[in-house]
Design an enzyme around this catalytic site. Sequence first.
Site, short mmCIF file in Angstrom:
data_model
loop_
_atom_site.label_atom_id
_atom_site.label_comp_id
_atom_site.label_asym_id
_atom_site.label_seq_id
_atom_site.Cartn_x
_atom_site.Cartn_y
_atom_site.Cartn_z
N CYS A 2 -36.35 13.45 3.87
CA CYS A 2 -37.86 14.44 3.90
C CYS A 2 -37.74 15.52 4.66
CB CYS A 2 -38.89 13.38 4.47
SG CYS A 2 -39.30 11.90 3.47
N ARG A 16 -45.47 17.76 3.49
CA ARG A 16 -43.98 17.37 3.54
C ARG A 16 -43.68 17.32 2.09
NH1 ARG A 16 -44.55 11.58 4.31
NH2 ARG A 16 -42.21 11.60 5.13
N ASN A 79 -38.16 9.57 7.51
CA ASN A 79 -36.99 8.48 7.96
C ASN A 79 -36.23 9.06 9.17
OD1 ASN A 79 -36.79 6.22 6.60
ND2 ASN A 79 -34.80 7.11 5.69
C1 LIG Z 1 -38.83 6.21 3.41
C2 LIG Z 1 -40.14 7.26 3.69
C3 LIG Z 1 -39.36 8.60 4.44
C4 LIG Z 1 -38.84 9.26 3.41
C5 LIG Z 1 -37.33 9.47 3.72
O1 LIG Z 1 -36.92 10.12 4.61
N1 LIG Z 1 -36.66 8.87 2.95
C6 LIG Z 1 -35.10 8.77 2.28
C7 LIG Z 1 -33.75 8.45 3.41
O2 LIG Z 1 -33.62 9.48 4.32
O3 LIG Z 1 -33.21 7.45 3.38
C8 LIG Z 1 -41.29 6.71 4.56
C9 LIG Z 1 -42.12 7.69 5.17
C10 LIG Z 1 -43.53 6.79 5.15
C11 LIG Z 1 -43.02 5.37 5.06
C12 LIG Z 1 -44.10 4.38 4.71
C13 LIG Z 1 -45.25 4.41 5.85
O4 LIG Z 1 -44.87 4.33 6.98
C14 LIG Z 1 -46.18 3.29 5.34
C15 LIG Z 1 -45.74 1.95 5.32
C16 LIG Z 1 -45.33 1.34 6.74
C17 LIG Z 1 -44.80 -0.17 6.76
O5 LIG Z 1 -44.14 -0.48 7.98
C18 LIG Z 1 -43.53 0.03 5.81
C19 LIG Z 1 -44.15 0.43 4.39
C20 LIG Z 1 -44.47 1.68 4.50
C21 LIG Z 1 -45.11 1.89 2.92
C22 LIG Z 1 -43.31 3.08 4.58
C23 LIG Z 1 -42.30 2.91 3.69
C24 LIG Z 1 -41.07 4.03 3.87
C25 LIG Z 1 -42.13 5.52 4.19
C26 LIG Z 1 -42.43 5.79 2.66
#
Ligand SMILES: C[C@H](CCC(=O)NCC(=O)O)[C@H]1CC[C@H]2[C@@H]3[C@H](O)C[C@@H]4C[C@H](O)CC[C@]4(C)[C@H]3CC[C@]12C
Length: 325
Positions: A2, A16, A79
């Site tokens: 991200c 973002r 992340n």
């Molecule tokens: C994975 C992404 C970040 C994007 C990224 O960098 N991903 C790819 C990578 O590098 O591997 C993160 C950002 C916000 C996160 C979410 C938010 O923190 C809200 C929520 C929090 C819960 O503890 C887990 C699910 C949940 C729904 C999270 C799932 C993972 C997310 C969606």
Amino acid sequence: MCTSIIFSPRDHYFGRNLDLEVTFGQQVVITPRDYVFKFRDMPKIDHHYAMVGIALNADSYPLYFDAANEKGLGMVGLNYPDNAIYYDVKEGKDNIASFEFIPWILGQAATVAEAKKLLSTINITKKNFSDKMQASPLHWIIADKTGVSIVVETDADGMHVYDNPVGCLTNNPQFPKQLFNLNNYADVSAAMPKNNFSDQVKMDGYSRGLGSRNLPGGMDSESRFVRVAFNKFNAPTSDSEEENVDTYFHILHSVEQQKGLDQVGPDAFEYTIYSDGINLDKGIFYYTTYTNKQINVVDMNKEDLDSSDLITYDMLTKGKFNHQN
Ligand SMILES: C[C@H](CCC(=O)NCC(=O)O)[C@H]1CC[C@H]2[C@@H]3[C@H](O)C[C@@H]4C[C@H](O)CC[C@]4(C)[C@H]3CC[C@]12C
């Protein structure tokens, strides 16, 4: 992966790219002032600043990925695998689960300075939202409408709060290493390069753009960090909201991940699912999606912010072609 930026041409735009291989059914979610936030280890908060951002509405609990409040304070979780450590509950601290972190800060702080005060007593705990929704390893960028930003990382040696002089964040490695790495790109420029190589070699600049030839082009987090910082610092500014929002999205889209370029499994590719930005001065939320590059707008001021139920909008993912003949 991200990427997050704060861009301050006149007003301040913060948000973002969310890059991932799967989508969670996230929505634009406005949490009004009287929504009751319950916390696992802290007393509930039944009146707070209103906020808008992208969240998963999990049984009427907003699991925010990124958001900003009505005072112009914003926060994005990115992340941070293998580095993020969350802790056991500690006596005498404000124990906040990682998924409660955005509501806790944005509900109560109006500026980065106020957020820092809250951070000084916080302990981020390892509690999961549910068995199905386990805590994900994140670090966070927090920014306000003066253009200031900080980064929060919870490593094995404790929580670190760094001032962020570049106003961007991607993923690994730790933030100080990302900043240090910029040293390697000190001579990257929007201008044509000067021949420092040798005055005995004739170089006549065969192409425009040679000053930025050494910018890293990869999808990886170090490359995106350098590229987005350079693109942001060299972006034009304007007095027009539309032009500034348009430039903001050009910057984010310059590090977006096209499908097919970042393989994360046998048939899985990470891509930029959405890009968003909030005008922190005005509380207006903008976003595009992978399949809809038209800029979509949700203005939090048009909602009843003194209410108590979440207000949600599905993301508009269908793009339009303008046929001209
Ligand atoms: C994975 C992404 C970040 C994007 C990224 O960098 N991903 C790819 C990578 O590098 O591997 C993160 C950002 C916000 C996160 C979410 C938010 O923190 C809200 C929520 C929090 C819960 O503890 C887990 C699910 C949940 C729904 C999270 C799932 C993972 C997310 C969606």
